[in-house]
Design a protein around this motif. Structure first.
Motif, PDB file in Angstrom:
ATOM      1  N   GLU A   1       0.807  -1.223   0.000  1.00 15.43           N
ATOM      2  CA  GLU A   1       0.000   0.000   0.000  1.00 15.43           C
ATOM      3  C   GLU A   1       0.840   1.273   0.000  1.00 15.43           C
ATOM      4  O   GLU A   1       0.299   2.353  -0.254  1.00 15.43           O
TER       5      GLU A   1
ATOM      6  N   SER B   1      -4.846   8.446  -8.630  1.00 11.19           N
ATOM      7  CA  SER B   1      -5.798   9.122  -7.747  1.00 11.19           C
ATOM      8  C   SER B   1      -5.958   8.413  -6.402  1.00 11.19           C
ATOM      9  O   SER B   1      -6.343   9.029  -5.418  1.00 11.19           O
ATOM     10  N   ARG B   2      -5.648   7.143  -6.350  1.00 15.27           N
ATOM     11  CA  ARG B   2      -5.785   6.388  -5.100  1.00 15.27           C
ATOM     12  C   ARG B   2      -4.483   6.262  -4.315  1.00 15.27           C
ATOM     13  O   ARG B   2      -4.492   5.810  -3.160  1.00 15.27           O
TER      14      ARG B   2
ATOM     15  N   ALA C   1      -4.256   7.929  -0.683  1.00 18.94           N
ATOM     16  CA  ALA C   1      -5.138   7.272   0.288  1.00 18.94           C
ATOM     17  C   ALA C   1      -4.625   5.882   0.642  1.00 18.94           C
ATOM     18  O   ALA C   1      -4.668   5.471   1.807  1.00 18.94           O
TER      19      ALA C   1
ATOM     20  N   ASN D   1      -1.731   6.176   3.044  1.00 18.85           N
ATOM     21  CA  ASN D   1      -2.224   6.450   4.396  1.00 18.85           C
ATOM     22  C   ASN D   1      -2.733   5.162   5.045  1.00 18.85           C
ATOM     23  O   ASN D   1      -2.422   4.860   6.198  1.00 18.85           O
ATOM     24  N   GLN D   2      -3.502   4.402   4.305  1.00 25.66           N
ATOM     25  CA  GLN D   2      -4.018   3.124   4.801  1.00 25.66           C
ATOM     26  C   GLN D   2      -2.859   2.183   5.120  1.00 25.66           C
ATOM     27  O   GLN D   2      -2.895   1.448   6.105  1.00 25.66           O
TER      28      GLN D   2
END
Length: 119
Positions: free
Chosen positions: A23, A44-45, A48, A51-52
Motif C-alpha cells: 500500500e 488518484s488512489r 489514500a 495512508n491506509q
C-alpha cells in the motif's frame, strides 16, 4: 507465551508488513495489481492507499513488539491489541471491500487470539 501463539503473531505481523509495503512503497507497481485497481485509478488512489498502509504498518509494529518485549504481561497486551485490531479490520474489510480479506486477515488473527488465551 506459547509457541503456537507466537507463530500466529509472527504470521499476522508478516502479512501486515507485506500489506504495508503493497500500500505504500510498492503500490503503483505491484500493489495496484494485487488489489485489482484499474490503471486509470492508480494515481488518484495512491495517497489514500499510502495512508491506509501506514495503519497496517502500525499494526505490524504492535505485533512485533508482542514478540520482542521481555515482560510477558506487556507482550500479551501488545499481542491482544494487535490481533484484535487486525480481526476487526479484517471483518470490516470483508464487509466493505472483498470477502477474501476475512480469510487473509481475520482468520489468522482469531487463531492467534485463540492460541494466546487458550494455550
Amino acid at each position: 507465551m506459547h509457541i503456537v501463539a507466537q507463530i500466529f503473531i509472527a504470521l499476522v505481523c508478516l502479512i501486515h508488513v507485506y500489506i504495508f509495503l503493497l500500500e505504500t512503497v510498492l503500490f503503483k507497481k505491484r500493489g495496484a495489481k494485487v488489489f485489482g485497481i484499474p490503471q486509470a485509478e492508480v494515481e488518484s488512489r495512491a495517497v489514500a492507499m499510502s495512508n491506509q498502509g501506514c495503519y497496517n504498518g502500525f499494526l505490524a509494529v504492535a505485533l512485533l513488539l508482542a514478540l520482542v518485549v521481555p515482560d510477558p504481561s506487556i507482550a500479551k497486551a501488545f499481542a491482544t491489541y494487535g490481533l484484535a485490531c487486525v480481526a476487526v479490520a479484517g471483518i470490516w474489510g470483508a464487509a466493505t471491500v472483498m470477502v477474501r480479506i476475512l480469510y487473509i486477515q481475520t482468520v489468522p488473527a482469531v487463531l492467534g487470539l485463540t492460541a494466546l488465551f487458550l494455550l
